[in-house]
Design an enzyme around this catalytic site. Sequence first.
Site, PDB file in Angstrom:
ATOM      1  N   ASP A 174       0.814  -1.224   0.000  1.00 51.18           N
ATOM      2  CA  ASP A 174       0.000   0.000   0.000  1.00 51.18           C
ATOM      3  C   ASP A 174       0.844   1.268   0.000  1.00 51.18           C
ATOM      4  O   ASP A 174       0.348   2.348   0.302  1.00 51.18           O
ATOM      5  CB  ASP A 174      -0.924   0.016   1.225  1.00 51.18           C
ATOM      6  CG  ASP A 174      -0.153  -0.079   2.537  1.00 51.18           C
ATOM      7  OD1 ASP A 174       1.080  -0.165   2.498  1.00 51.18           O
ATOM      8  OD2 ASP A 174      -0.802  -0.071   3.601  1.00 51.18           O
ATOM      9  N   CYS A 218       4.852  -0.233   2.761  1.00 56.59           N
ATOM     10  CA  CYS A 218       5.367  -1.569   3.070  1.00 56.59           C
ATOM     11  C   CYS A 218       6.719  -1.537   3.793  1.00 56.59           C
ATOM     12  O   CYS A 218       6.960  -2.333   4.706  1.00 56.59           O
ATOM     13  CB  CYS A 218       5.463  -2.420   1.800  1.00 56.59           C
ATOM     14  SG  CYS A 218       6.465  -1.688   0.481  1.00 56.59           S
ATOM     15  N   HIS A 274       8.951  -3.770  -3.654  1.00 52.56           N
ATOM     16  CA  HIS A 274       8.128  -4.052  -2.481  1.00 52.56           C
ATOM     17  C   HIS A 274       9.024  -4.583  -1.377  1.00 52.56           C
ATOM     18  O   HIS A 274      10.057  -5.220  -1.636  1.00 52.56           O
ATOM     19  CB  HIS A 274       7.057  -5.098  -2.824  1.00 52.56           C
ATOM     20  CG  HIS A 274       6.251  -5.541  -1.646  1.00 52.56           C
ATOM     21  ND1 HIS A 274       5.319  -4.734  -1.039  1.00 52.56           N
ATOM     22  CD2 HIS A 274       6.248  -6.716  -0.939  1.00 52.56           C
ATOM     23  CE1 HIS A 274       4.780  -5.379  -0.025  1.00 52.56           C
ATOM     24  NE2 HIS A 274       5.329  -6.586   0.051  1.00 52.56           N
TER      25      HIS A 274
END
Length: 315
Positions: free
Chosen positions: A184, A187, A310
């Site tokens: 989102d 992370c 990520h």
Amino acid sequence: MADALTALQTRHASELAAHKAAMAKLPKKKRWEIPSLDEAIATRHADELRAAQANAANVTSGQVAHGGDKVNGDGGGDSSDEDDLLARMARRAEEEEQEQEQETRKQSGEDEQEKERLAAQKKKDKAAKKREKKAAEEAAKAAAREAEQAAIDAMGPSARAMEAEAVATALGARGLRRKEIASDGHCLYRSLSHQLERVGASDVHDYTSLRKLAATQLRANKDAFEPFALDAAEAIGLSGDDWYGEYCNSVENTAAWGGQVELQALAQALRRRIVVVCADAPDVVCGDDFAEDGALTVVYMRHAFGLGEHYDSVE
């Protein structure tokens, strides 16, 4: 006696008018009763009229037999009979009025119950349709996911799958496994927050607190971090004379992704070593002048999500 007949006829007319009005208000499901109700009131009126006419004839007859004079009960007069008939007629009219009121109240109650039943059924049907629609949507999503996975499987191992396997191997050698974190924009900060809990740190922060801490460290050490933040600032479209200040604000107040600049800033602010495990490169260590004991470990994933870079935590 003529007055009594006139009064009876007047009452009959009034009752018929009230009866017609009541019949007009009957709901459709009750209108099949109208013919029998019409017949019942017509029959009663006819019986009452015949009785009144017969009584009038008897009174007239009695008056003729006795010279036209009314006599008391001992002489055979009908004055008390007439009064009794009129009293019974009045009582009957009152009873019918009460019966009509009761029927009206009963009908009103039945109509209200029917409305409530229909409203409840409508609500139930609406809920059932909503559940059916949701189930259909979920089934469609599941089918789409299965089709997508089948297509991926047909293409062989994906970059994502290979990266996940490589990370699992690297972490397994250390007795760790990857803990997935929501993608989102927060992370990196959520992963570090989880790590602070994992190592039992006394200074546990949530992701918003860590963002503020990173921004504060960047502002306090502009000369050290500014050269390394330029690429990250340009990537999110920042420029101008105060691009660095805007960059620090974005770190603190938006869901902008964090990277190595923020990792270095947080390592200094927390005074902890941060180890970044990668699938295809050696570990990246930020704050390597801090003790290995209590180090925070995160995983950098390049292919975990379609959005790109990520971070996950470990456990």
